[in-house]
Design an enzyme around this catalytic site. Structure first.
Site, PDB file in Angstrom:
ATOM      1  N   SER A  78       5.429  -7.008   3.196  1.00 33.85           N
ATOM      2  CA  SER A  78       6.002  -7.336   4.509  1.00 33.85           C
ATOM      3  C   SER A  78       6.773  -8.664   4.443  1.00 33.85           C
ATOM      4  O   SER A  78       6.532  -9.497   3.567  1.00 33.85           O
ATOM      5  CB  SER A  78       4.880  -7.426   5.540  1.00 33.85           C
ATOM      6  OG  SER A  78       3.968  -8.425   5.154  1.00 33.85           O
ATOM      7  N   GLU A  85       8.676  -4.191  13.147  1.00 33.55           N
ATOM      8  CA  GLU A  85       8.658  -3.125  12.133  1.00 33.55           C
ATOM      9  C   GLU A  85       7.379  -2.323  12.393  1.00 33.55           C
ATOM     10  O   GLU A  85       6.278  -2.767  12.064  1.00 33.55           O
ATOM     11  CB  GLU A  85       8.621  -3.715  10.718  1.00 33.55           C
ATOM     12  CG  GLU A  85       8.694  -2.624   9.675  1.00 33.55           C
ATOM     13  CD  GLU A  85       8.413  -3.084   8.248  1.00 33.55           C
ATOM     14  OE1 GLU A  85       7.750  -4.116   8.051  1.00 33.55           O
ATOM     15  OE2 GLU A  85       8.835  -2.376   7.324  1.00 33.55           O
ATOM     16  N   GLU A 100      -4.999  -3.653  -1.910  1.00 37.38           N
ATOM     17  CA  GLU A 100      -6.451  -3.388  -1.877  1.00 37.38           C
ATOM     18  C   GLU A 100      -6.782  -2.140  -1.061  1.00 37.38           C
ATOM     19  O   GLU A 100      -7.918  -1.692  -1.041  1.00 37.38           O
ATOM     20  CB  GLU A 100      -7.207  -4.616  -1.351  1.00 37.38           C
ATOM     21  CG  GLU A 100      -6.865  -5.062   0.071  1.00 37.38           C
ATOM     22  CD  GLU A 100      -5.653  -5.999   0.154  1.00 37.38           C
ATOM     23  OE1 GLU A 100      -4.637  -5.757  -0.514  1.00 37.38           O
ATOM     24  OE2 GLU A 100      -5.726  -6.973   0.942  1.00 37.38           O
ATOM     25  N   ARG A 101      -5.757  -1.568  -0.363  1.00 35.31           N
ATOM     26  CA  ARG A 101      -6.041  -0.366   0.436  1.00 35.31           C
ATOM     27  C   ARG A 101      -6.079   0.900  -0.432  1.00 35.31           C
ATOM     28  O   ARG A 101      -6.790   1.833  -0.141  1.00 35.31           O
ATOM     29  CB  ARG A 101      -4.978  -0.160   1.508  1.00 35.31           C
ATOM     30  CG  ARG A 101      -4.718  -1.401   2.315  1.00 35.31           C
ATOM     31  CD  ARG A 101      -4.329  -1.133   3.737  1.00 35.31           C
ATOM     32  NE  ARG A 101      -3.856  -2.356   4.333  1.00 35.31           N
ATOM     33  CZ  ARG A 101      -4.578  -3.450   4.496  1.00 35.31           C
ATOM     34  NH1 ARG A 101      -5.835  -3.474   4.121  1.00 35.31           N
ATOM     35  NH2 ARG A 101      -4.059  -4.537   5.034  1.00 35.31           N
ATOM     36  N   LYS A 109      -1.258  -7.038  -9.229  1.00 34.38           N
ATOM     37  CA  LYS A 109      -2.225  -7.168  -8.122  1.00 34.38           C
ATOM     38  C   LYS A 109      -1.786  -6.143  -7.076  1.00 34.38           C
ATOM     39  O   LYS A 109      -0.929  -6.405  -6.239  1.00 34.38           O
ATOM     40  CB  LYS A 109      -2.187  -8.600  -7.550  1.00 34.38           C
ATOM     41  CG  LYS A 109      -3.442  -9.073  -6.872  1.00 34.38           C
ATOM     42  CD  LYS A 109      -3.923  -8.195  -5.726  1.00 34.38           C
ATOM     43  CE  LYS A 109      -3.123  -8.318  -4.464  1.00 34.38           C
ATOM     44  NZ  LYS A 109      -3.463  -7.296  -3.438  1.00 34.38           N
ATOM     45  N   PHE A 129       0.805  -1.222   0.000  1.00 33.15           N
ATOM     46  CA  PHE A 129       0.000   0.000   0.000  1.00 33.15           C
ATOM     47  C   PHE A 129       0.838   1.271   0.000  1.00 33.15           C
ATOM     48  O   PHE A 129       0.356   2.339  -0.364  1.00 33.15           O
ATOM     49  CB  PHE A 129      -0.946   0.015   1.219  1.00 33.15           C
ATOM     50  CG  PHE A 129      -0.266   0.453   2.501  1.00 33.15           C
ATOM     51  CD1 PHE A 129      -0.153   1.802   2.822  1.00 33.15           C
ATOM     52  CD2 PHE A 129       0.273  -0.475   3.378  1.00 33.15           C
ATOM     53  CE1 PHE A 129       0.487   2.214   3.979  1.00 33.15           C
ATOM     54  CE2 PHE A 129       0.917  -0.083   4.536  1.00 33.15           C
ATOM     55  CZ  PHE A 129       1.026   1.269   4.839  1.00 33.15           C
ATOM     56  N   CYS A 180       9.432   1.880   3.204  1.00 37.26           N
ATOM     57  CA  CYS A 180      10.316   0.746   3.495  1.00 37.26           C
ATOM     58  C   CYS A 180      11.733   1.218   3.761  1.00 37.26           C
ATOM     59  O   CYS A 180      12.542   0.500   4.321  1.00 37.26           O
ATOM     60  CB  CYS A 180      10.316  -0.227   2.333  1.00 37.26           C
ATOM     61  SG  CYS A 180      10.812   0.573   0.810  1.00 37.26           S
TER      62      CYS A 180
HETATM   63  P1  NAD Z   1       1.565  -6.658   2.975  1.00 38.96           P
HETATM   64  O1  NAD Z   1       2.642  -7.683   3.008  1.00 38.96           O
HETATM   65  O2  NAD Z   1       0.478  -6.727   3.970  1.00 38.96           O
HETATM   66  O3  NAD Z   1       0.834  -6.653   1.534  1.00 38.96           O
HETATM   67  C1  NAD Z   1       1.582  -6.656   0.340  1.00 38.96           C
HETATM   68  C2  NAD Z   1       0.767  -7.350  -0.743  1.00 38.96           C
HETATM   69  O4  NAD Z   1       0.550  -8.712  -0.353  1.00 38.96           O
HETATM   70  C3  NAD Z   1      -0.611  -6.733  -0.969  1.00 38.96           C
HETATM   71  O5  NAD Z   1      -0.871  -6.707  -2.348  1.00 38.96           O
HETATM   72  C4  NAD Z   1      -1.545  -7.680  -0.225  1.00 38.96           C
HETATM   73  O6  NAD Z   1      -2.820  -7.754  -0.821  1.00 38.96           O
HETATM   74  C5  NAD Z   1      -0.840  -9.015  -0.339  1.00 38.96           C
HETATM   75  N1  NAD Z   1      -1.094  -9.890   0.814  1.00 38.96           N
HETATM   76  C6  NAD Z   1      -1.315  -9.508   2.093  1.00 38.96           C
HETATM   77  N2  NAD Z   1      -1.507 -10.583   2.877  1.00 38.96           N
HETATM   78  C7  NAD Z   1      -1.386 -11.667   2.079  1.00 38.96           C
HETATM   79  C8  NAD Z   1      -1.474 -13.081   2.319  1.00 38.96           C
HETATM   80  N3  NAD Z   1      -1.711 -13.572   3.530  1.00 38.96           N
HETATM   81  N4  NAD Z   1      -1.293 -13.903   1.281  1.00 38.96           N
HETATM   82  C9  NAD Z   1      -1.044 -13.423   0.045  1.00 38.96           C
HETATM   83  N5  NAD Z   1      -0.958 -12.102  -0.233  1.00 38.96           N
HETATM   84  C10 NAD Z   1      -1.114 -11.229   0.767  1.00 38.96           C
HETATM   85  O7  NAD Z   1       2.319  -5.229   3.021  1.00 38.96           O
HETATM   86  P2  NAD Z   1       1.660  -3.793   3.156  1.00 38.96           P
HETATM   87  O8  NAD Z   1       1.143  -3.621   4.543  1.00 38.96           O
HETATM   88  O9  NAD Z   1       0.784  -3.509   2.022  1.00 38.96           O
HETATM   89  O10 NAD Z   1       2.972  -2.893   2.954  1.00 38.96           O
HETATM   90  C11 NAD Z   1       3.862  -2.567   3.982  1.00 38.96           C
HETATM   91  C12 NAD Z   1       5.025  -3.534   4.031  1.00 38.96           C
HETATM   92  O11 NAD Z   1       5.718  -3.531   2.789  1.00 38.96           O
HETATM   93  C13 NAD Z   1       6.073  -3.141   5.061  1.00 38.96           C
HETATM   94  O12 NAD Z   1       6.521  -4.296   5.698  1.00 38.96           O
HETATM   95  C14 NAD Z   1       7.172  -2.505   4.233  1.00 38.96           C
HETATM   96  O13 NAD Z   1       8.457  -2.553   4.813  1.00 38.96           O
HETATM   97  C15 NAD Z   1       7.119  -3.357   3.018  1.00 38.96           C
HETATM   98  N6  NAD Z   1       7.735  -2.699   1.881  1.00 38.96           N
HETATM   99  C16 NAD Z   1       8.955  -3.127   1.490  1.00 38.96           C
HETATM  100  C17 NAD Z   1       9.599  -2.513   0.439  1.00 38.96           C
HETATM  101  C18 NAD Z   1      10.947  -2.958  -0.009  1.00 38.96           C
HETATM  102  O14 NAD Z   1      11.412  -2.456  -1.011  1.00 38.96           O
HETATM  103  N7  NAD Z   1      11.617  -3.888   0.661  1.00 38.96           N
HETATM  104  C19 NAD Z   1       8.971  -1.453  -0.241  1.00 38.96           C
HETATM  105  C20 NAD Z   1       7.694  -1.053   0.171  1.00 38.96           C
HETATM  106  C21 NAD Z   1       7.084  -1.690   1.248  1.00 38.96           C
END
Ligand code: NAD
Length: 498
Positions: free
Chosen positions: A226, A382, A176-177, A173, A149, A281
Site C-alpha cells: 500500500s 483505495e 503474513e496473511r 518477507k 497479500f 493492484c
Molecule cells: P500492505 O502495505 O499492508 O503490506 C505489504 C507488506 O508490508 C507486507 O509484507 C506487510 O507485512 C508489510 N507491512 C504492513 N504494514 C507495515 C508497517 N507498518 N511497517 C512495515 N511493514 C509493513 O499491503 P497489503 O494489504 O498486503 O496489499 C495490498 C496493497 O498492495 C494495495 O494497496 C495494493 O494496491 C498494493 N499493491 C500494489 C501493487 C503494485 O504493483 N503497485 C501490486 C500489488 C499490491
C-alpha cells in the site's frame, strides 16, 4: 494446526520470537495455520545466511546460474496446480485465477533465464591509442523483498528470479496473511539446484520489515504494497543508504467513450473490477462513463456484475472468491455504506452476501456504485475489494483531467473505436501502464512494471530491463596493455584521447 516457519540457509527454522500470526481460509472464515512472526535476530540470521551464500553465488558462472534458472522454470511450470491450490486456500482467489498468477510469475522466470544476454556489457576497442574501454554489471549483494497479500507468488517472482539470476542473494518477507506459497517456492529453488542461503524467507510483520530496512548488510529493498507503507519503506531504506524501489497502491480508471463496443467494454470492466474480488493492484476500481455511454453501460455492467458466481476458490464453478480477512470485508462494506450516505447510487449491492455452506467466509459480492463524485470516500479511498465506482464525464478531456488529478498513477484503460481518442489518451494521462481496449495492462515480463506518482517511489520499475538494472551496478574499465618496450608517456595532464 501447522506452524509456518522461516526458511533460512536451506532449513526450516522456528526463529527466536514467540510471536505468531493467524492464517485464515477466507472461504470458511476459519484459522488454518499460524505463522511465525520474525524478530530482529531472525532477520540477522537470514541476512547472515544470504551474505555467506553471496560469496559463492556471485562468482557462479552465467552458465551455472542459467542452468538453475531453467530448472526452476521447469519446476514452477510443473507444480503450478499445487502452488495455485496453496494460494487459493490462504488468499481466497479462485484456482484458475491463482494459476494465472503463477503463469505471470513464470514469465518473469523465463525472462531471467536470458540473463547472459541481459548482462552483456559494452566494449569500445581503441578508445584511445592502445586503450580499450568496456563495461559490465555486477550484483549488489543481499537484496530484500517485502511483498503484499494479493499476489503471494507472482509479486515475489517479480523480484527474486531477476535478483538471483543477476548473482545476488535474497531475503523475502512475504505477507503474513498468505505466507505458505513462499515456503513452497523456496523448496522449488532448492530442487532446482540453487545453493542454500541464496533464497531465504523470513515471515513477519513490521518488526521484521524494520530489521531489514536497518540492516547494514542489506544492499537493496524491493517493496510492493500500500502507498503509506511504500512511502515509509522508501524513506527508511533511503536513509540507510540502500537502493530502493517501492510500489504502492492504485485507483485505476477505465474511460468508456460512446463510440466503444459497449457490450465488450462492460464485459471487460466487470472482469477487471471483480476478478480476484477486486484485490488486484491493476483492478479497475473507477469507471469513467463519457457522455451518452453512461446509462447503457450501467445497464450492461449491472447485469454482468449480478451474474458473477461467487463461491469458494476451490469450487471450479466459482468465478470470484471471498476477500482476504474479516477486517477487509468490514472495511469494504463500510465504504459502500459511506458512498450511499454521501449520495452515490448503489446499483448492485454486494453487502451481506451469503454463500450456502460457507456462512462464515469473508464474502462481499460484486458492487456497482453509480453517480460517484470525486470528493466521495468511495472515490478517494483505495477500496481494494469488489467495488466499481462509476463517475460520469462530459468528454474525453474531462475524463483525462480526472485521472490526472488523482494521486495514484498505476494503470488505466480506455475503451473506444477511435484511434485519435486513444492516442490523445495514451499521450495525455500521467499513468505508468496504459491499456487501449485492454482493461488490465500488466506489461509482459520483458517490459518493466511500474506506476507513476503515489503508485511508485524510487526511479526504477520492477522486473524486465529495469529490474536487471536495479539489481546490478555498472563498472567501466579503461585498460591499456603497453608493450614492455614502449616509452613511458605518462604526463600530469588530465588524460585525453590520442
Ligand atoms: P500492505 O502495505 O499492508 O503490506 C505489504 C507488506 O508490508 C507486507 O509484507 C506487510 O507485512 C508489510 N507491512 C504492513 N504494514 C507495515 C508497517 N507498518 N511497517 C512495515 N511493514 C509493513 O499491503 P497489503 O494489504 O498486503 O496489499 C495490498 C496493497 O498492495 C494495495 O494497496 C495494493 O494496491 C498494493 N499493491 C500494489 C501493487 C503494485 O504493483 N503497485 C501490486 C500489488 C499490491
Amino acid at each position: 494446526m501447522a506452524t509456518i516457519e522461516h526458511w533460512i540457509g536451506g532449513q526450516y527454522r522456528s526463529g527466536s520470537s514467540n510471536r505468531r500470526g493467524p492464517v485464515y481460509n477466507p472461504a470458511t472464515g476459519e484459522q488454518q495455520h499460524e505463522v511465525v512472526l520474525g524478530s530482529i535476530a531472525d532477520v540477522d540470521d537470514a541476512v547472515a545466511a544470504a551474505k555467506t551464500a553471496f560469496e559463492e553465488w556471485s562468482q557462479a558462472s552465467l552458465s551455472r546460474r542459467t542452468k538453475v534458472m531453467f530448472a526452476f522454470r521447469e519446476l514452477v511450470n510443473a507444480r503450478t496446480k499445487e502452488l495455485a491450490e496453496i494460494i487459493s486456500d490462504e488468499h481466497g482467489k479462485v484456482i484458475s485465477d491463482a494459476a494465472g498468477e503463477v503463469q505471470r510469475g513464470l514469465e518473469v522466470v523465463e525472462f531471467a533465464c536470458g540473463i547472459p544476454q541481459l548482462l552483456k556489457g559494452d566494449y569500445s576497442d581503441q578508445a584511445s591509442t592502445g586503450v580499450d574501454v568496456f563495461s559490465f554489471r555486477e550484483p549488489l549483494g543481499v537484496c530484500a523483498g517485502i511483498t503484499p497479500f494479493n499476489f503471494p507468488a507472482m509479486v515475489p517472482m517479480w523480484m527474486h528470479p531477476v535478483a538471483i539470476a543477476c548473482g545476488n542473494t535474497f531475503v523475502l518477507k512475504p505477507s503474513e496473511r498468505d505466507p505458505s506459497a513462499s515456503n513452497y517456492v523456496a523448496g522449488l529453488w532448492r530442487e532446482a539446484g540453487l545453493p542454500d542461503g541464496v533464497f531465504n524467507v523470513v515471515h513477519g510483520d513490521k518488526e521484521a520489515v524494520d530489521a531489514l530496512l536497518a540492516h547494514p548488510d542489506v544492499a537493496a529493498v524491493s517493496f510492493v504494497g500500500s502507498t503509506p507503507i511504500a512511502r515509509y519503506i522508501h524513506d527508511m531504506a533511503s536513509k540507510t543508504g540502500k537502493r530502493v524501489q517501492a510500489l504502492g497502491g492504485a485507483k485505476n480508471h477505465a474511460i468508456v467513450l460512446p463510440d466503444a463496443d459497449l457490450d465488450f467494454a462492460a464485459g471487460h470492466l466487470t472482469a477487471a473490477a471483480f476478478g480476484s474480488a477486486g484485490e488486484r493492484c491493476m483492478a479497475i476500481s473507477a469507471a469513467v462513463a463519457v457522455g451518452s455511454a453512461g446509462d447503457a453501460l450501467m445497464d450492461l455492467v449491472s447485469r454482468k456484475a449480478s451474474d458473477v458466481v461467487v463461491g469458494p476458490g476451490r469450487d471450479p464453478r466459482s468465478e470470484m472468491g471471498p476477500v482476504v480477512t474479516a477486517a477487509a470485508k468490514q472495511r469494504i462494506e463500510s465504504l459502500i455504506g459511506t458512498g450511499e450516505q454521501q449520495g452515490a447510487k448503489v446499483l448492485v449491492d454486494g453487502r451481506g452476501l451469503r454463500v450456502p455452506g460457507h456462512e462464515n467466509g469473508f464474502w462481499v459480492g460484486p458492487t456497482v456504485i453509480d453517480q460517484v463524485q470525486p470528493a466521495m470516500d468511495v472515490y478517494t479511498e483505495e477500496i481494494f475489494g469488489p467495488v466499481l465506482s462509476v463517475v460520469r464525464a462530459d468528454d474525453v478531456d474531462s475524463a483525462i483531467n480526472l485521472i490526472n488529478s488523482n494521486p495514484y498513477g498505476n494503470g488505466t484503460a480506455i475503451f473506444t473505436s477511435s484511434g485519435e481518442a486513444a492516442r490523445t489518451f495514451q499521450r495525455g494521462v500521467h499513468v505508468g501502464m496504459i491499456g487501449i481496449n485492454v482493461p488490465i495492462p500488466v506489461p509482459m515480463a520483458y517490459y518493466s512494471f511500474g506506476g507513476w506518482k503515489d503508485s511508485l517511489f524510487g526511479d526504477r520499475h520492477i522486473h524486465g530491463p529495469e529490474g536487471v538494472s536495479f539489481y546490478t551496478r555498472a563498472k567501466v574499465v579503461t585498460s591499456r596493455w603497453p608493450h614492455v618496450t614502449s616509452p613511458a608517456d605518462a604526463s600530469l595532464h588530465f588524460p585525453t584521447a590520442s
